[in-house]
Motif scaffolding. Sequence first.
Motif, PDB file in Angstrom:
ATOM      1  N   LYS A   1      13.114  57.863  71.150  1.00  0.00           N
ATOM      2  CA  LYS A   1      12.786  59.317  71.552  1.00  0.00           C
ATOM      3  C   LYS A   1      13.519  59.727  72.970  1.00  0.00           C
ATOM      4  O   LYS A   1      13.976  60.792  72.844  1.00  0.00           O
ATOM      5  CB  LYS A   1      11.354  59.371  71.602  1.00  0.00           C
ATOM      6  CG  LYS A   1      10.545  59.130  70.318  1.00  0.00           C
ATOM      7  CD  LYS A   1       8.946  59.101  70.832  1.00  0.00           C
ATOM      8  CE  LYS A   1       8.209  58.491  69.244  1.00  0.00           C
ATOM      9  NZ  LYS A   1       6.923  58.135  69.888  1.00  0.00           N
ATOM     10  N   ALA A   2      13.510  58.990  73.829  1.00  0.00           N
ATOM     11  CA  ALA A   2      14.213  59.032  75.134  1.00  0.00           C
ATOM     12  C   ALA A   2      15.615  59.501  74.845  1.00  0.00           C
ATOM     13  O   ALA A   2      16.237  60.409  75.548  1.00  0.00           O
ATOM     14  CB  ALA A   2      14.024  58.075  76.113  1.00  0.00           C
TER      15      ALA A   2
ATOM     16  N   LEU B   1       7.268  70.816  77.834  1.00  0.00           N
ATOM     17  CA  LEU B   1       6.066  70.115  77.858  1.00  0.00           C
ATOM     18  C   LEU B   1       4.841  70.772  77.926  1.00  0.00           C
ATOM     19  O   LEU B   1       3.683  71.083  77.146  1.00  0.00           O
ATOM     20  CB  LEU B   1       6.030  69.092  78.797  1.00  0.00           C
ATOM     21  CG  LEU B   1       4.687  68.195  79.417  1.00  0.00           C
ATOM     22  CD1 LEU B   1       4.654  67.168  77.906  1.00  0.00           C
ATOM     23  CD2 LEU B   1       4.623  67.507  80.351  1.00  0.00           C
TER      24      LEU B   1
ATOM     25  N   THR C   1      17.457  63.244  75.292  1.00  0.00           N
ATOM     26  CA  THR C   1      18.410  63.566  76.532  1.00  0.00           C
ATOM     27  C   THR C   1      19.738  63.718  75.961  1.00  0.00           C
ATOM     28  O   THR C   1      20.880  63.792  76.606  1.00  0.00           O
ATOM     29  CB  THR C   1      18.460  62.380  77.368  1.00  0.00           C
ATOM     30  OG1 THR C   1      18.486  61.009  76.714  1.00  0.00           O
ATOM     31  CG2 THR C   1      17.201  62.303  78.197  1.00  0.00           C
TER      32      THR C   1
ATOM     33  N   LYS D   1       5.722  60.044  80.786  1.00  0.00           N
ATOM     34  CA  LYS D   1       6.098  59.354  79.588  1.00  0.00           C
ATOM     35  C   LYS D   1       7.066  60.214  78.606  1.00  0.00           C
ATOM     36  O   LYS D   1       8.021  59.854  78.061  1.00  0.00           O
ATOM     37  CB  LYS D   1       4.962  58.837  78.634  1.00  0.00           C
ATOM     38  CG  LYS D   1       5.207  57.751  77.939  1.00  0.00           C
ATOM     39  CD  LYS D   1       4.215  57.229  76.914  1.00  0.00           C
ATOM     40  CE  LYS D   1       4.438  57.362  75.465  1.00  0.00           C
ATOM     41  NZ  LYS D   1       3.387  57.297  74.545  1.00  0.00           N
ATOM     42  N   ARG D   2       6.661  61.509  78.632  1.00  0.00           N
ATOM     43  CA  ARG D   2       7.406  62.463  77.970  1.00  0.00           C
ATOM     44  C   ARG D   2       8.567  63.103  78.630  1.00  0.00           C
ATOM     45  O   ARG D   2       9.306  63.974  78.172  1.00  0.00           O
ATOM     46  CB  ARG D   2       6.354  63.425  77.549  1.00  0.00           C
ATOM     47  CG  ARG D   2       5.542  63.234  76.224  1.00  0.00           C
ATOM     48  CD  ARG D   2       4.548  63.858  75.792  1.00  0.00           C
ATOM     49  NE  ARG D   2       3.667  63.200  74.782  1.00  0.00           N
ATOM     50  CZ  ARG D   2       2.763  62.395  75.022  1.00  0.00           C
ATOM     51  NH1 ARG D   2       2.349  62.183  76.284  1.00  0.00           N
ATOM     52  NH2 ARG D   2       1.936  61.839  74.048  1.00  0.00           N
TER      53      ARG D   2
ATOM     54  N   TYR E   1      11.629  62.636  79.573  1.00  0.00           N
ATOM     55  CA  TYR E   1      12.513  61.396  79.662  1.00  0.00           C
ATOM     56  C   TYR E   1      13.851  61.510  80.285  1.00  0.00           C
ATOM     57  O   TYR E   1      14.468  60.421  80.475  1.00  0.00           O
ATOM     58  CB  TYR E   1      13.317  61.500  77.711  1.00  0.00           C
ATOM     59  CG  TYR E   1      11.993  61.645  76.852  1.00  0.00           C
ATOM     60  CD1 TYR E   1      11.509  60.241  76.554  1.00  0.00           C
ATOM     61  CD2 TYR E   1      11.370  62.488  76.255  1.00  0.00           C
ATOM     62  CE1 TYR E   1      10.551  60.146  75.682  1.00  0.00           C
ATOM     63  CE2 TYR E   1      10.597  62.514  75.373  1.00  0.00           C
ATOM     64  CZ  TYR E   1       9.815  61.197  75.218  1.00  0.00           C
ATOM     65  OH  TYR E   1       8.719  60.926  74.245  1.00  0.00           O
ATOM     66  N   ALA E   2      14.399  62.341  80.925  1.00  0.00           N
ATOM     67  CA  ALA E   2      15.089  62.619  81.877  1.00  0.00           C
ATOM     68  C   ALA E   2      14.816  62.234  83.290  1.00  0.00           C
ATOM     69  O   ALA E   2      15.577  62.469  84.121  1.00  0.00           O
ATOM     70  CB  ALA E   2      15.860  63.873  81.764  1.00  0.00           C
TER      71      ALA E   2
ATOM     72  N   PRO F   1       7.604  67.218  73.022  1.00  0.00           N
ATOM     73  CA  PRO F   1       8.580  66.114  73.321  1.00  0.00           C
ATOM     74  C   PRO F   1       8.079  64.802  72.727  1.00  0.00           C
ATOM     75  O   PRO F   1       7.271  64.268  72.536  1.00  0.00           O
ATOM     76  CB  PRO F   1       8.259  65.997  74.840  1.00  0.00           C
ATOM     77  CG  PRO F   1       7.253  67.280  75.365  1.00  0.00           C
ATOM     78  CD  PRO F   1       6.621  67.597  74.168  1.00  0.00           C
ATOM     79  N   GLY F   2       9.568  64.226  72.386  1.00  0.00           N
ATOM     80  CA  GLY F   2       9.409  62.916  71.559  1.00  0.00           C
ATOM     81  C   GLY F   2       9.018  63.150  69.865  1.00  0.00           C
ATOM     82  O   GLY F   2       8.991  62.243  69.279  1.00  0.00           O
TER      83      GLY F   2
ATOM     84  N   TRP G   1       4.481  73.320  74.781  1.00  0.00           N
ATOM     85  CA  TRP G   1       3.926  72.560  73.694  1.00  0.00           C
ATOM     86  C   TRP G   1       2.298  72.170  73.817  1.00  0.00           C
ATOM     87  O   TRP G   1       1.554  72.348  73.281  1.00  0.00           O
ATOM     88  CB  TRP G   1       4.383  71.256  73.842  1.00  0.00           C
ATOM     89  CG  TRP G   1       3.885  70.323  72.672  1.00  0.00           C
ATOM     90  CD1 TRP G   1       3.911  70.174  71.536  1.00  0.00           C
ATOM     91  CD2 TRP G   1       3.383  68.925  73.251  1.00  0.00           C
ATOM     92  NE1 TRP G   1       3.148  69.199  70.886  1.00  0.00           N
ATOM     93  CE2 TRP G   1       2.904  68.214  72.077  1.00  0.00           C
ATOM     94  CE3 TRP G   1       3.089  68.331  74.487  1.00  0.00           C
ATOM     95  CZ2 TRP G   1       2.279  67.021  72.138  1.00  0.00           C
ATOM     96  CZ3 TRP G   1       2.812  66.993  74.605  1.00  0.00           C
ATOM     97  CH2 TRP G   1       2.224  66.489  73.336  1.00  0.00           C
TER      98      TRP G   1
END
Lengths: 803, 296
Positions: A647-648, A734, A652, B68-69, B71-72, A746-747, A737
């Motif tokens: 996911k990361a 985030l 990105t 955690k979310r 990501y960057a 996210p993810g 959402w």
Amino acid sequence: MAVSGRYTIAVIGAGPAGLSAATHAAALGVPHVLLESGPAHATTIQRYQKGKHVMAEPAVLPLRSPLPFEAATREVVLERWHEGLGKHRVNVRYGAEVSAIRGNRPEFEITLADGEVVRAEHVVLAIGVQGNPRRLGVAGDDLPCIQYQLDDPDEYRGESIVVVGAGDAAIENALALTRRNQVHLVNRAAEFSRAKEGNLTQVVKAIEAGTLNCFYKSSCERIEATPGGSRPYRLTLTTESGKAQVDADRIIARLGAIAPRRFVEEAGIRFPNAEPGALPTLSERYESSVPGLYVIGALAGYPLIKQAMNQGYEVVETILGHAVAPADEPLLEQSFSALPFGLPVTDTLALIRRRVPLFAEVNPLVLRELVLGSALHASPVGTVLFSKNDYTNSFYSIIAGSVGMELGDGGRHRITLGEGQFFGEMSLLSGRRRSGTAIAGPGCVVLESPRREILKLMSSVSAVKRGIDELFIIRAIQSSFAPEASFEELRPVAAGAKLNRYRPNDALFVEGDAADCLHLLRSGSVAVLRRLGGRDVVTSYVAAGNYVGEMGLIGRTGRSATVRANVATETVSIDAAAFATLLARNAALRDQIQATMRDRLASNARMQGQTRAGDVISFLMQQGLGEATDVLLIDEALCIGCDNCEKACAETHDGTSRLDREAGPTFARLHVPTSCRHCEDPHCMTDCPPDAIRRTAGGEVYIGDNCIGCGNCERNCPYGVIQMAQPQQAKPGLLSWLLLGRGPGPGAAEQQAPLSGATKKAVKCDMCKDLGGGPACVRACPTGAAIRISPDRFVDLARSSDE
Amino acid sequence: MSSVHESVLGQMGRRYLWLAVGVVVAMFGLYGWQAPTGLPGGGTWLGYTLGTLAALLILWLLALGARKRSYASKLGTVRGWVSAHVYLGLAVVPVATLHAGFRFGWNVHTLAYALTCAVVVLGIVGVVLYARYPERMSANRQGRTRQQLVEEIADLDARAVRVAQALPAEFDDAMRSARDRLILGGSAFDLLAGRDGSSVVLPRAGGSSGPLSNPYQATLLAWLGDRLARSEDGELSARVQELLTLTSAKRGALERLKRDLRFQAWLDAWLYLHVPLSFGLLAALLAHVASVFIYW
């Protein structure tokens, strides 16, 4: 249109180069003919998938052709060219396959496959490097049911289709067609020995499951039309057990292509050597060794469409006796403007050639291309050109002034290189970090050539290859064993040294052999194995830039271990006598080597008590990690399968994860996911037309924005870590959402719509080099299961997993 | 676990352990040292201090979801955050207990306290699951992926159906039915319990049975064994034997897959309670704070 039965210019091949040449000739009213073996123009581009975006690299180069060309979809590009051909009334003949070219200016005879002879004063050969597809060559192979390519497998349904061939193309076509058709595969051999692993498993499975019918050890005998039969055609095969007949709607022959080199040589065109990548010997005006016979486009070493089109224009101008400066002249002028010479372009090129002995045998056209692809630096004294341990791999030639090199620990040994000398060959050849720091001296002007340009040059001019190889050996010996010795002192030692090449798993030497030489590893890596209790146990891993085999030479015993190549490896071997002279001239060297030996013996002793650790290293080597510089490894004892790493990566990098956590092998809880390992000598870089794949000084291999989406790297990567993907729109943040329910969050796994106007390009791991703070996959792992490490830590890793 | 790889409880996490221990010891020290004039609880200066500390800790613990979310983000690694989350999360309970002054009742204040304890206990369950299951999952899969196990089962099914085609229709029907009525996933309860809800329709004299439960292919195996015992035809016996072998192999792969799914279900399930309860805790905490300030 022919003047006294012959043309002024005959162009062979209707690709971008040939089309441009013929159209320019037509626009000028010159009697000409364009001969194309296929049924339409630009067959290579016709073969692209529907709607594929064709790029117009390099952007800085102006286009010089009566045909239009700019980046657009395949359909638009082909349509514009088609219109251009009509507008200028180009005399093009499709289906005219040339079987031979004979003669000289102004009397050429071009023989076509059907026996017809076309006469011309000049010939422009622009046939590309793809070659013509190999034909079936049996009775009836001219029937309309036979095709040599498959554009869209979903176009056919409910048909009976025979695919002939056993390579990857044949297998992929056959498998894709089985979804909606009844498919037969004709394989001349008893198995699929040429196929990729993945294709092999799939085809065998399909045959076992009965969805694909395969005729092994069979060949085609004839094809007939059967009007009124159950299917319109009938193919007769010769099989091991006699004749067999298949009723079919369609026959697809995927028998590979006939490489054009032999045909080119038969026309009298000389090549500098027998290397498969060699380019024909050409003058600055694209004229081959046969007067009046010109070679342009990919066959001449110019794979990009715009370059090829410009050459088509230039070659016609040259034939008509008009002086024409190449389209790249302004680019060179600009690049030379910063130099202290103040000479016109041609003279500057001549100066470079004169000053650097390595380029003495390089023809002017090739040198021009090299300089165009390189950067010229007039650097003030003290400028650092590269630093020790950088991962850069360009090659430097000194045009004027001098360069100081600092070698050894802390740059203790300083040497000065003067005009005409070159450096940077160590990293170029081994793919390893820089072994020293290069600093500009007084009056320094250097030519910095990218690795790809130099490798191209080495494969086409043997003198360059010889020169670089010789110097590499001397410098390798110097930097490993005798930093203070001069070149003259080392030349006799180097003369006895040999360059060796090993394939994966080849043994450099075997335990118990007489010890007669020491190996300096130039590229690749090796594993050291000892025989214990009836099986070979890996005791260490040695990377390029180091040496192996010193124990036998110093102790004067037999080999104490077996050394095998992990990946394709090159070494410089120094025989015992030459090594003895090195030892004799430097007392400290013996101490240094003995110290290395002590460390290795201690490490070996530890590893021998841990056979499982040896197995772990073997496992890592089997995964091809011997050529890695940085690899993602997952400890399955910690991994909870949350996929936060993927996911990361996706979040990105424009929505596409460049790693697949679950795929890939596992041994002793150590999992090697499908992810880029940033090879020392990256396979993906070998054939990138716009040279978009680069390596940063830190070692990260990445794909630049100028990727044209050709997919070569995806095919060349043996580890399957490159994919073709479209960048996606950014996700909502985030908070919107969480609070407003705008999805996907996210993810979340759902894909976003692709960015408008974006095309499919190659994507791979770039180690998050632009993000700062290290790879996102590792930083996002909640349990510490994912790490990225370099191979020097494999032994630590293996040892700790054996505790 | 190798020392090159490091868990959240490992070396790096220790510093948060010491931080948490330090905070708890200091708070107990203060609690013992101060002499409240009235009853102990949130109303004293120490009570306010402890309450503020606990509330800030809870807000920070909740922020893990956001980190955690992100990501960057360059704000530490997620592993580091999880280490700190575990140790400082454990410290919340003693701090909150001191804040309450060991006094509880049937009110919103104690509700917030109870939710805190529940969330922490679930967190401990999560830590234990994370420490134990991954290794067992890896050993269970034997280097294969979940997808490969699914494909292996599909492949064994296809082979069994092909063998049965050459046999009397009852075998063909039975093998097809076992294939079609195989259930790989199931309800949350099935997944957590490792229950196999597959069924099979078997031929009987004068027709077919209704669907019979066929957990881990046991019913089918028993039926095939029965048919084999009754067979007097050598050729048929050999084929039925082959069906038995294929079905046994399928059972093995199925057990492995279900175990894998069960492990994964447990690894995921505790979070489905931990996170919603945390938000419940946040709501109760807000109510607690608001009521204290408004109705004081």
